[in-house]
Design an enzyme around this catalytic site. Structure first.
Site, PDB file in Angstrom:
ATOM      1  N   TYR A 111       0.835  -1.203   0.000  1.00  0.00           N
ATOM      2  CA  TYR A 111       0.000   0.000   0.000  1.00  0.00           C
ATOM      3  C   TYR A 111       0.871   1.256   0.000  1.00  0.00           C
ATOM      4  O   TYR A 111       1.898   1.302   0.679  1.00  0.00           O
ATOM      5  CB  TYR A 111      -0.879  -0.032   1.251  1.00  0.00           C
ATOM      6  N   TRP A 113       1.244   5.629  -1.948  1.00  0.00           N
ATOM      7  CA  TRP A 113       0.905   6.553  -3.033  1.00  0.00           C
ATOM      8  C   TRP A 113       1.871   6.465  -4.209  1.00  0.00           C
ATOM      9  O   TRP A 113       1.482   6.650  -5.344  1.00  0.00           O
ATOM     10  CB  TRP A 113       0.853   7.992  -2.495  1.00  0.00           C
TER      11      TRP A 113
END
Length: 777
Positions: A111, A113
């Site tokens: 996980y 960005w």
């Protein structure tokens, strides 16, 4: 001649080039007159203190492979090796993990960005690679919005992010809405970023239009300045985590004074009677009235009643931030907000209803203009492994293999994880109770990480592949939540021996026997052109003409907004014709009581919005020992932990530590002054931060942004002092409920004292000890 080259980041578009002296020069792209200050930190992209120059393997793992002492992660030096050797060792580890426990023994939820680019997005790359390898245990939901992601489909029949985009337009609010009641504020800092890039920062313009429309703004929050000062906001300083009590208290007033919209709840909702029995106390003998809410929230009961009455008299919009649901029973905040809005009857009307995710990304500023086509992205085949975990339950996964847990009405089992592969994220930033994660992280036999920088995640790995930063590769950016498509040029040569993630996975796929399937015969540049062609074709099918790849690459960012038509909202059509446009719920209506949720049998999430006593908040016995409630917000000076070493983030520090805000009364009681270094602690750990005294917080509440790179004084000590100011050294690693299993970072109590010892030197912005690999005999 202008030699500047366009690139895109999550926090905006920029023109980048080199000065005559060789330094990086960064200029906001034309048209963005309110650029994010985070762009200044791009100059730190190739900081040699932080960048990983060569493949590196933890010494114990280099010597003993999967038989190594995993407790030495984060303590031992790294051996720098050649690329071929590192890839050979990693491929062998992946094969052994698969042979030992099957593909589900590999966790690659990965996980984060990462990049705004469509091709060089690390998560897309690793998920494609791992699925072609045979699969892996994956994660679902997000740290940002998990509780709502699980709940909202049951209540509204739609994805939570899509539901957030159902908010009325700014123009409608200014024209038709008389009052916005924000629960948790509307922090503009969160609107400076967007998951696939952001072409123009215009959030301030939207708030200015609301102000100019004469809309009254109320902020119910422990923090005053999470709403722009220009809005002339009335601040109601509640206890953290008490929002549901206030909403229920308002709902009680509407019911007993017969001020709710009977026609709306009977026509468009199901279960209002069940909820009303709970709110009035008919089912449990405890009315959830304003006096009850006042005791828990510490807002005056008459203030709660008066606000409920005024909200019923004139059209009202309820704003609910993401952060409220990152807490114990966090899903209840959004459910209660929709229930309150339903009772008011303003859902689906211009300027009314619920605005979820206020101030977050581009979610509420696209204003009915959505991309009607899909942007090309690297394809991911289905995952052959069905095992998943809620994203915030990593430590549980590692600590409790074979144990069952509940999630979204199902009973699942944690698989035994033999290998972790992480790319494009930093769990030692975003996960709660990092000291616990640090202990759990020793359980897998192998940890592989792709990383540009020596983050804590890289330091806690066995095999580290140095990968390029977004400025070192070509790509293009675009997002369904923005209306810009932006070319991204490689303006820097790769640092050291860094390779892009695609090249790393090609090297592994070649060794594991599926290179052809992974690459489909394309190099990175060919993939970029292919993905643009897919985007162009999809756009053409809905009447939007995009240039060819070569023209796009050499041109400016494309603003598609003039080409996008305004669309009717789902809730608007539902309001106009509930039979013709029903919601995708079992009843076709808004579910104020959900039989599906009730049937799940979760004692901490029954079939309607409800209040549950908290284990950790200012109303619990634990507050006697830790009397301050810590809120860990998103930072204004970086995106999560990205570029914490950059100038924008560094300028905000106090003696090198992350700033922590506290009320003057709390500071005075502890003999703390503005600028002091303080020790913040609870039973889970302790950290150092720099005190910033501010009356923008109510007494009893402190605020420390996330994202300071986690830096412990003694890696061998499981409860070592964290010396940089990462709040997740203290936060609570429990699920929001047994139904949604979201993170509960904002349910956290601490105590603070002035730090009087010698200030430790930060180590996280210097590389770990590195040694050369032995020369062959």
């Amino acid at each position: 001649m202008d030699l500047r080259r366009m690139t895109a980041t999550h926090w905006g578009n920029f023109l980048v080039d080199r000065t005559p002296g060789g330094a990086l020069s960064v200029t906001p792209a034309p048209g963005d007159d309110r650029p994010s200050a985070i762009g200044r930190s791009l100059t730190a992209t190739q900081d040699p203190r932080c960048r990983i120059a060569r493949p590196a393997i933890r010494r114990g793992y280099y010597e003993h492979r999967r038989a190594s002492d995993t407790t030495q992660r984060g303590r031992e030096p790294f051996v720098e090796v050649k690329w071929d050797e590192a890839l050979d060792i990693a491929a062998h580890a992946l094969s052994e993990a698969r042979d030992a426990g099957g593909n589900k023994a590999i966790y690659a939820g990965s996980y984060g960005w990462a990049s705004a680019g469509r091709f060089h997005h690390a998560q897309g790359q690793i998920h494609r690679f791992m699925r072609l390898f045979g699969g892996y245990t994956d994660s679902v939901d997000s740290y940002s919005f998990a509780a709502a992601e699980v709940l909202i489909p049951h209540v509204l029949g739609m994805n939570a992010y899509y539901a957030a985009a159902q908010a009325p337009t700014t123009q409608e609010i200014a024209q038709h809405c008389r009052r916005i009641v924000f629960f948790g504020g509307a922090a503009v800092r969160n609107a400076q970023v967007n998951s696939g890039g952001i072409g123009r920062h215009d959030a301030a313009e939207h708030f200015a239009a609301i102000r100019d429309g004469g809309v009254e703004v109320v902020n119910i929050s422990p923090i005053r300045d999470d709403v722009l000062d220009s809005l002339d906001t009335r601040w109601l300083a509640c206890r953290p985590n008490s929002d549901v009590t206030i909403m229920l208290g308002m709902l009680h007033t509407l019911i007993v004074e017969d001020r709710y919209d009977r026609e709306f709840v009977s026509t468009y909702c199901t279960g209002f009677d069940r909820l009303a029995d709970y709110v009035t106390g008919r089912d449990d003998g405890r009315p959830k009235d304003a006096a009850w809410a006042s005791t828990l929230s510490e807002l005056p009961a008459e203030e709660i009643r008066a606000l409920a009455r005024s909200m019923a008299e004139e059209r009202c919009l309820i704003g609910v931030t993401y952060s409220l649901q990152r807490a114990e029973h966090g899903e209840q905040t959004h459910w209660a907000a929709w229930a309150l809005a339903a009772a008011l009857g303003h859902i689906g009307l211009p300027g009314g209803g619920v605005l979820m995710g206020t101030g977050v990304e581009r979610m509420n500023t696209m204003q009915r203009r959505y991309l009607p086509f899909k942007i090309g992205t690297i394809p991911r085949p289905p995952n052959p492994v069905q095992d998943v975990i809620p994203v915030a339950r990593i430590a549980d996964l590692l600590e409790h293999p074979g144990e069952t847990f509940s999630y979204n009405g199902r009973t699942l089992t944690y698989p035994h994880i033999d290998l972790v592969y992480w790319a494009g994220g930093n769990p030692f930033h975003h996960h709660q109770d990092i000291n616990r994660l640090r202990r759990a992280w020793t359980r897998p036999k192998t940890v592989i990480v792709n990383e540009p920088n020596w983050t804590t995640t890289a330091r806690m790995a066995d095999i580290v592949f140095p990968v390029t930063s977004p400025l070192e590769r070509s790509d293009f950016a675009g997002s369904s939540m923005d209306h810009w498509l932006t070319p991204m040029h490689a303006v820097l040569t790769p640092y050291g021996e860094a390779r892009d993630d695609y090249a790393v996975f090609i090297g592994l796929a070649k060794r594991l026997g599926f290179e052809a399937e992974f690459t489909e015969g394309r190099d990175a540049d060919e993939w970029l052109e292919h993905l643009w062609d897919v985007t162009r074709r999809n756009a053409g099918e809905v009447g939007i003409s995009l240039p060819g790849f070569a023209s796009f690459r050499e041109g400016p960012a494309l603003d598609l907004r003039p080409m996008l038509e305004e669309r009717p909202l789902v809730l608007e059509r539902f309001r106009q014709d509930p039979a013709g446009h029903p919601l995708d719920t079992p009843s076709g209506r808004i579910e104020l009581f959900s039989q599906t949720i009730a049937d799940a049998g979760c004692p901490d999430c029954v079939g309607h919005p409800a209040w549950y006593d908290k284990r950790e908040w200012l109303g619990s016995p634990q507050a006697e020992h830790f009397p301050l409630h810590l809120l860990s917000n998103q930072p204004a000076t970086r995106l999560h932990s990205q570029l914490d070493h950059g100038v924008t983030s560094q300028e905000s520090k106090i003696r090198g530590r992350e700033p922590l805000r506290m009320n003057p009364r709390d500071a005075a009681a502890r003999n703390i002054r503005d600028g002091d270094v303080v020790r913040v602690f609870n039973d889970r750990g302790a950290l150092l931060a720099g005190a910033r005294v501010s009356d923008a917080l109510r007494p009893g509440v402190v605020q420390l942004a996330t994202g300071a790179w986690y830096d412990v004084l003694d890696p061998a000590d499981p409860l070592s002092l964290e010396i940089h100011g990462n709040p997740n050294a203290l936060t609570n690693d429990i699920g929001s409920s047994s139904f949604a299993q979201g993170p509960s970072a904002n349910s956290c109590l601490v105590e603070i004292e002035k730090y009087t010892g010698d200030l430790p030197e930060l180590g996280v912005f210097s590389p770990p000890p590195l040694i050369d690999s032995p020369k062959p005999a």
